[in-house]
Scaffold this motif. Structure first.
Motif, PDB file in Angstrom:
ATOM      1  N   GLN A 162       0.817  -1.214   0.000  1.00  0.00           N
ATOM      2  CA  GLN A 162       0.000   0.000   0.000  1.00  0.00           C
ATOM      3  C   GLN A 162       0.853   1.267   0.000  1.00  0.00           C
ATOM      4  O   GLN A 162       0.704   2.120  -0.865  1.00  0.00           O
ATOM      5  CB  GLN A 162      -0.944   0.003   1.217  1.00  0.00           C
ATOM      6  N   CYS A 163       1.758   1.380   0.983  1.00  0.00           N
ATOM      7  CA  CYS A 163       2.541   2.618   1.118  1.00  0.00           C
ATOM      8  C   CYS A 163       3.999   2.442   0.706  1.00  0.00           C
ATOM      9  O   CYS A 163       4.780   3.391   0.786  1.00  0.00           O
ATOM     10  CB  CYS A 163       2.468   3.143   2.550  1.00  0.00           C
ATOM     11  N   ASP A 171       2.832  -4.740  13.211  1.00  0.00           N
ATOM     12  CA  ASP A 171       2.746  -3.379  13.728  1.00  0.00           C
ATOM     13  C   ASP A 171       2.543  -2.374  12.599  1.00  0.00           C
ATOM     14  O   ASP A 171       1.798  -1.400  12.754  1.00  0.00           O
ATOM     15  CB  ASP A 171       3.989  -3.036  14.536  1.00  0.00           C
ATOM     16  N   HIS A 172       3.176  -2.629  11.465  1.00  0.00           N
ATOM     17  CA  HIS A 172       3.005  -1.714  10.334  1.00  0.00           C
ATOM     18  C   HIS A 172       1.561  -1.750   9.814  1.00  0.00           C
ATOM     19  O   HIS A 172       0.978  -0.704   9.517  1.00  0.00           O
ATOM     20  CB  HIS A 172       3.970  -2.046   9.191  1.00  0.00           C
ATOM     21  N   ILE A 173       0.980  -2.944   9.715  1.00  0.00           N
ATOM     22  CA  ILE A 173      -0.398  -3.053   9.227  1.00  0.00           C
ATOM     23  C   ILE A 173      -1.347  -2.255  10.114  1.00  0.00           C
ATOM     24  O   ILE A 173      -2.244  -1.560   9.634  1.00  0.00           O
ATOM     25  CB  ILE A 173      -0.849  -4.531   9.168  1.00  0.00           C
ATOM     26  N   ALA A 179      -4.861   5.023   2.946  1.00  0.00           N
ATOM     27  CA  ALA A 179      -6.314   5.124   3.129  1.00  0.00           C
ATOM     28  C   ALA A 179      -6.991   3.755   3.230  1.00  0.00           C
ATOM     29  O   ALA A 179      -7.890   3.566   4.058  1.00  0.00           O
ATOM     30  CB  ALA A 179      -6.924   5.931   1.993  1.00  0.00           C
ATOM     31  N   SER A 180      -6.578   2.787   2.407  1.00  0.00           N
ATOM     32  CA  SER A 180      -7.215   1.468   2.452  1.00  0.00           C
ATOM     33  C   SER A 180      -6.933   0.764   3.775  1.00  0.00           C
ATOM     34  O   SER A 180      -7.781   0.068   4.318  1.00  0.00           O
ATOM     35  CB  SER A 180      -6.758   0.597   1.282  1.00  0.00           C
ATOM     36  N   ARG A 181      -5.721   0.951   4.304  1.00  0.00           N
ATOM     37  CA  ARG A 181      -5.386   0.349   5.592  1.00  0.00           C
ATOM     38  C   ARG A 181      -6.123   1.048   6.731  1.00  0.00           C
ATOM     39  O   ARG A 181      -6.502   0.412   7.711  1.00  0.00           O
ATOM     40  CB  ARG A 181      -3.877   0.384   5.844  1.00  0.00           C
ATOM     41  N   LYS A 186     -10.111   0.528  10.898  1.00  0.00           N
ATOM     42  CA  LYS A 186     -11.353   0.990  11.529  1.00  0.00           C
ATOM     43  C   LYS A 186     -12.348  -0.167  11.658  1.00  0.00           C
ATOM     44  O   LYS A 186     -12.936  -0.383  12.717  1.00  0.00           O
ATOM     45  CB  LYS A 186     -11.953   2.123  10.699  1.00  0.00           C
ATOM     46  N   THR A 187     -12.516  -0.947  10.591  1.00  0.00           N
ATOM     47  CA  THR A 187     -13.427  -2.095  10.610  1.00  0.00           C
ATOM     48  C   THR A 187     -12.941  -3.152  11.584  1.00  0.00           C
ATOM     49  O   THR A 187     -13.719  -3.704  12.363  1.00  0.00           O
ATOM     50  CB  THR A 187     -13.554  -2.696   9.203  1.00  0.00           C
TER      51      THR A 187
END
Length: 194
Positions: A162-163, A171-173, A179-181, A186-187
């Motif tokens: 992603q980035c 920890d990175h995830i 934005a997608s992460r 949040k979910t």
């Protein structure tokens, strides 16, 4: 206990013929106490009294005495098993080896291993809507991130797709600013709190 009461009453009265009804336990988990039937409320009250007794005196009574008419009773090194027999037997058979494995794999000391509240750990894993396997993998840093998957997939790059950060680990995830992460996080956190 019911068998002991029944037997004692039968001895006292030769023409005694009690009637028993089954009351489903823990109905207050889904229905407010005030909306329960009288017998269901009595059951909830009995559970509360039993829990209060257990909290005050239970730790001192690991071995429960066997009643005269009790057909069978299971004793493990941790004490008498009174409920969830299959779970308790499975735990007794597998937990020592699993804890030793985790201790060795994580290079923990005995005090580190003993400092973890394993009951709270198990409840936390079992009480949310996130699939259990994913939750266990998250807690024990075994998610299939790009730093883990190269162990079994040589063609997988270790960076975040992603980035493009150099290392995509657990920890990175959780902290990735893409934005997608952020939406996934949040979910996921919402599911953990359910």
């Amino acid at each position: 206990v019911l068998g002991e009461i029944f037997h004692s009453l039968c001895i006292l009265k030769s023409n005694f013929s009690p009637t028993f009804i089954h009351v489903k336990g823990h109905q207050n988990r889904r229905t407010a106490y005030v909306n329960l039937s009288h017998v269901a409320q009595l059951n909830v009250n009995a559970d509360a009294a039993g829990e209060e007794f257990q909290n005050q005196y239970g730790a001192e009574r690991l071995i429960v005495p066997c009643f005269q008419h009790n057909r069978a009773q299971l004793h493990l090194p941790s004490g008498t098993v009174n409920h969830r027999l299959k779970n308790q037997i499975r735990y007794a058979a597998t937990a020592p080896q699993l804890l030793q494995y985790m201790k060795n794999r994580k290079s923990w000391t005995d005090s580190t291993l003993q400092s973890i509240d394993w009951i709270a750990h198990g409840r936390a894993i079992n009480r949310n809507s996130v699939p259990r396997a994913r939750c266990v993998k998250l807690v024990h840093d075994q998610l299939p991130t790009n730093t883990v998957t190269p162990q079994y997939d040589d063609h997988r790059p270790p960076h975040c797709p992603q980035c493009q950060c150099n290392s995509e680990d657990r920890d990175h995830i959780i902290q990735c600013s893409h934005a997608s992460r952020a939406q996934w996080r949040k979910t996921f956190i919402s599911d953990l709190r359910k």
